[in-house]
Design a protein around this motif. Sequence first.
Motif, PDB file in Angstrom:
ATOM      1  N   SER A 209      19.830  99.967 -28.981  1.00 61.65           N
ATOM      2  CA  SER A 209      18.479 100.516 -29.179  1.00 61.65           C
ATOM      3  C   SER A 209      18.332 101.270 -30.491  1.00 61.65           C
ATOM      4  CB  SER A 209      18.129 101.457 -28.023  1.00 61.65           C
ATOM      5  OG  SER A 209      18.941 102.624 -28.067  1.00 61.65           O
TER       6      SER A 209
ATOM      7  N   LEU B  76      12.714 101.967 -27.613  1.00 58.37           N
ATOM      8  CA  LEU B  76      13.612 100.839 -27.384  1.00 58.37           C
ATOM      9  C   LEU B  76      14.661 101.166 -26.325  1.00 58.37           C
ATOM     10  CD1 LEU B  76      14.107  99.519 -31.035  1.00 58.37           C
ATOM     11  CD2 LEU B  76      12.384  98.883 -29.335  1.00 58.37           C
TER      12      LEU B  76
ATOM     13  N   CYS C 232      15.545  99.088 -22.994  1.00 56.68           N
ATOM     14  CA  CYS C 232      16.903  98.693 -22.621  1.00 56.68           C
ATOM     15  C   CYS C 232      17.247  99.133 -21.195  1.00 56.68           C
ATOM     16  CB  CYS C 232      17.914  99.292 -23.602  1.00 56.68           C
ATOM     17  SG  CYS C 232      17.962  98.482 -25.216  1.00 56.68           S
TER      18      CYS C 232
ATOM     19  N   LEU D  20      15.118  92.297 -26.998  1.00 51.76           N
ATOM     20  CA  LEU D  20      14.334  93.262 -27.776  1.00 51.76           C
ATOM     21  C   LEU D  20      13.558  92.572 -28.889  1.00 51.76           C
ATOM     22  CD1 LEU D  20      16.756  96.317 -28.134  1.00 51.76           C
ATOM     23  CD2 LEU D  20      14.683  96.178 -26.758  1.00 51.76           C
TER      24      LEU D  20
END
Length: 345
Positions: free
Chosen positions: A284, A290, A294, A314
């Motif tokens: 991340s 992010l 995750c 991602l």
Amino acid sequence: MPKFAKLLNDHMLRIRASNNDVAQKIDVDRLTIGNWKSGSLPNKKNHDKVVACADYLRLTDEETKKFLTAAGFYEEYVLSGDLAEAIFVDYIQRLFIRLSQVNPYPVMLLLTQANWDEPPCRNAILARAKQIYLPKNVLHIHPPASLTVDSDSYFAHLGKQCEMECVKKDYDFEKILKERVEKTNQLFLLVSRFEQGVPSLGKHLASIIRNISETYPNRFHVMLCGGEKLAALKYQNGSLSLLNFAEVEHWPELGSAEVKAWCEHRFKEVPLNEGLVNKLLEVSGGHPQLLNKCLAFQRDFPLRDVMADYPEELSQSDDLWQLFLPFKQEPDIRQQVCEWLKRQG
């Protein structure tokens, strides 16, 4: 009117966002926004678009939960008031000690990456501030996102956030803020998302903060959160810069303790160990938005390999593309990013 449509209409009206504004920010057709406002529910494939919409509309954790539920999606954010008191505890304590030592104008520029001054990081600052100054002496404002808002609407918007309903223009905002300072020994103001909205009005807000700070030495304690544009108010014009006297601090990266607290309060069903924590931080990049994605992957796909599979996941996420949107829009910054990527290659 269906609940999701009503919420969308109300939240867009609050920041004076048009269908076109929202559509451009979340990368959908403006007719899609019109359909949502008229009562159509988002397609299940548009989950990330709705999350991005909630982010653009500056919704709180609680508002985001209601927004996603009304849209028919799985609850993205699990609320817990304890999370704000469990992350960056030592850093935030030192931050306020440092602010108290800045004399005679306790103004601090807290430079952050995108989304680092969002809940729960922002709430952690406010929770600590309320312990120090008492809740009645803590104010929080964030400028409207619209680039077409005029000065009167801009400051009326800020006034409402401080429960100053009689604010109609910049003079009213400054006058009432001064009155609040006069009524207490110390008043704390947090300004988040400083860089959003009309740049000239942001500078005007900075000039008001400077004026009040100089009028009431050591009594008006201010933290402004932002990035490069905020830093420019201290450095750009040397001694003539609007906030040249302000102290500068940098928000730290997420660490193991923050990941564990985040997981405990939002993703209780995810079993963590130090190895997994380190992998999540690496993939991340330690970015809150992010990392949240995750942890959601880990909850939904516990058997997937973090290092092998998550980067691809991602790369397909709207959250990541939203973070790169400013670079896409500004040619000079885009070129700089391309040069960095070439060096990495």
